[in-house]
Design a protein around this motif. Structure first.
Motif, short mmCIF file in Angstrom:
data_model
loop_
_atom_site.label_atom_id
_atom_site.label_comp_id
_atom_site.label_asym_id
_atom_site.label_seq_id
_atom_site.Cartn_x
_atom_site.Cartn_y
_atom_site.Cartn_z
N LYS A 169 0.59 -1.04 0.04
CA LYS A 169 -0.21 0.42 0.37
C LYS A 169 0.93 0.90 0.04
O LYS A 169 2.22 1.54 0.64
N MET A 191 0.36 5.47 0.41
CA MET A 191 -0.58 6.83 1.30
C MET A 191 0.05 8.23 0.56
O MET A 191 1.22 8.26 0.17
N GLU A 221 -4.13 3.43 -3.98
CA GLU A 221 -3.80 2.91 -2.50
C GLU A 221 -2.98 1.47 -2.81
O GLU A 221 -1.95 1.21 -1.72
#
Length: 389
Positions: free
Chosen positions: A99, A101, A291
């Motif tokens: 993932k 951010m 994401e």
């Protein structure tokens, strides 16, 4: 023995604890080493006390643990680790930093940021990575930690591969009849996960599966259980459970379910990526590009696996996925999980003993096969953990 070495295992969450459960048993048979446990404060700490009680090891209160000195500490998360008085080895709590951010500081990869690896400005003694590509990612995100990086492989990958020959045994343990088909639903946590579509999608899927004689097992990320509570998760899914969907409890090991499946429907989480090891078709119900770390194998899986949708019959989509499935294409993604396949136990044990200043025991480090799961027809809330098996 008065000169026994002490190792502190820091369990922030059940997710972290499960990853560490694949590691600290490598020290278990050595009378020169004492393993102790502690649990720092954490937002997803729910369930940690039960997890530690299931292990049966000595548990130190956090306020006491940070006042003591240890010869080594193991952790899968950063919270409070600057307070621990020991050389710290950090390990990933999932697969390959899937993932990202995106914010004012640009795109960041959780797990490889400065705050993740050097809380309070303190670098760990070693940063364990699964693949050499993860080391390249680390060089982009936090170059100061590169000299501490050790590419040791992935314990989940190795245990699943070692357990592949037990697929038929797992299926019998689940209560699947010969020829009966199992669909595993895997979901991570967060606002863009497959779980956020359950309210609209799962009743339809349960009805479609039941009418086609397909069994369904739902594997939900432990942070969902910790964040909402076990009662709430079971209550939300009660109608689907009544319709025959098996909700795998937070205390169960999810990996035998994935290895037993005939299909997997998942998202961009670690469990879905590990599903590439099972040799079965995968469909994706959630692939939020904003994401997904574009350098990770999750991005490659998002480009390869067909997209799951309720606009077409379930059996039609599963048949399409099986027809289009190419083992070699998924094997290339699975190979991206670890660049030390089958060698994690050996590499990790050598690393721990090097930092303990001890010679290793004179026998090979073991890659344990996974325990058999409880039956699908059993009461899902009563299933046990590997630690108590």
């Amino acid at each position: 023995m008065t000169d026994r070495k002490t190792v502190l295992v820091v369990v922030h969450t059940v997710v972290y604890g499960r990853r560490l459960l694949d590691i600290f048993p490598l020290l278990g048979g050595d009378f020169r080493v004492q393993v102790l446990f502690t649990a720092p404060p954490h937002a997803f700490r729910n369930g940690v006390e039960e997890f530690l009680r299931g292990l049966g090891g000595p548990v130190l209160p956090w306020h006491k643990a940070v006042r003591m000195r240890f010869d080594l500490a193991l952790a899968a998360g950063p919270r409070g680790m600057q307070e621990v008085r020991a050389p710290v080895i950090t390990v990933p709590h999932g697969a390959n930093f899937l993932k990202r951010m995106v914010g004012r500081a640009g795109s960041q990869v959780p797990g490889l940021r400065r705050d993740d690896l050097a809380p309070g400005g303190r670098l760990p003694a070693a940063v364990v990575l699964a693949h050499r590509a993860d080391a390249r990612e680390l060089a982009r995100t936090f170059s100061a930690a590169v000299p501490r990086a050790v590419v040791a492989g992935d314990p989940v990958r190795d245990r699943m591969v070692a357990s592949l020959p037990l697929r038929d045994r797992y299926r019998r343990a689940l209560g699947l009849a010969p020829g009966e088909r199992l669909l595993a639903l895997t979901t991570t946590w967060g606002p863009r996960s497959f779980f956020t579509r359950f309210e609209a999608l799962l009743p339809w899927l349960a009805a479609q599966a039941r009418s086609s004689g397909i069994r369904v097992a739902v594997l939900i990320h432990t942070n969902v259980w910790a964040g909402h509570g076990a009662w709430q998760v079971r209550a939300w899914l009660s109608r689907c459970r009544e319709a025959g969907v098996h909700l795998v409890p937070a205390t169960a090991d999810w990996r035998p379910y994935v290895l037993s499946a005939d299909w997997i429907v998942g998202d961009h989480g670690s469990a879905t990526l590990y599903g590439t090891l099972a040799g079965v078709p995968i469909l994706l119900a959630a692939t939020p590009q904003e994401e997904i770390n574009p350098h990770s194998p999750a991005a490659a899986l998002a480009r390869l696996a067909p997209a799951f949708t309720p606009s077409r019959p379930l059996t039609e989509q599963l048949a399409y996925a099986r027809e289009e499935y190419r083992l070699e294409e998924y094997a290339r993604i699975a190979a991206r999980i670890s660049s030390q396949p089958g060698r994690f136990s050996r590499n990790m044990r050598a690393l721990m003993y090097r930092h303990l200043g001890l010679g290793q025991p004179a026998y090979p480090a073991e890659t344990r096969r996974l325990p058999a799961p409880a039956p699908l027809d059993g009461e899902d809330a009563e299933e046990g953990t590997e630690a108590s098996a």
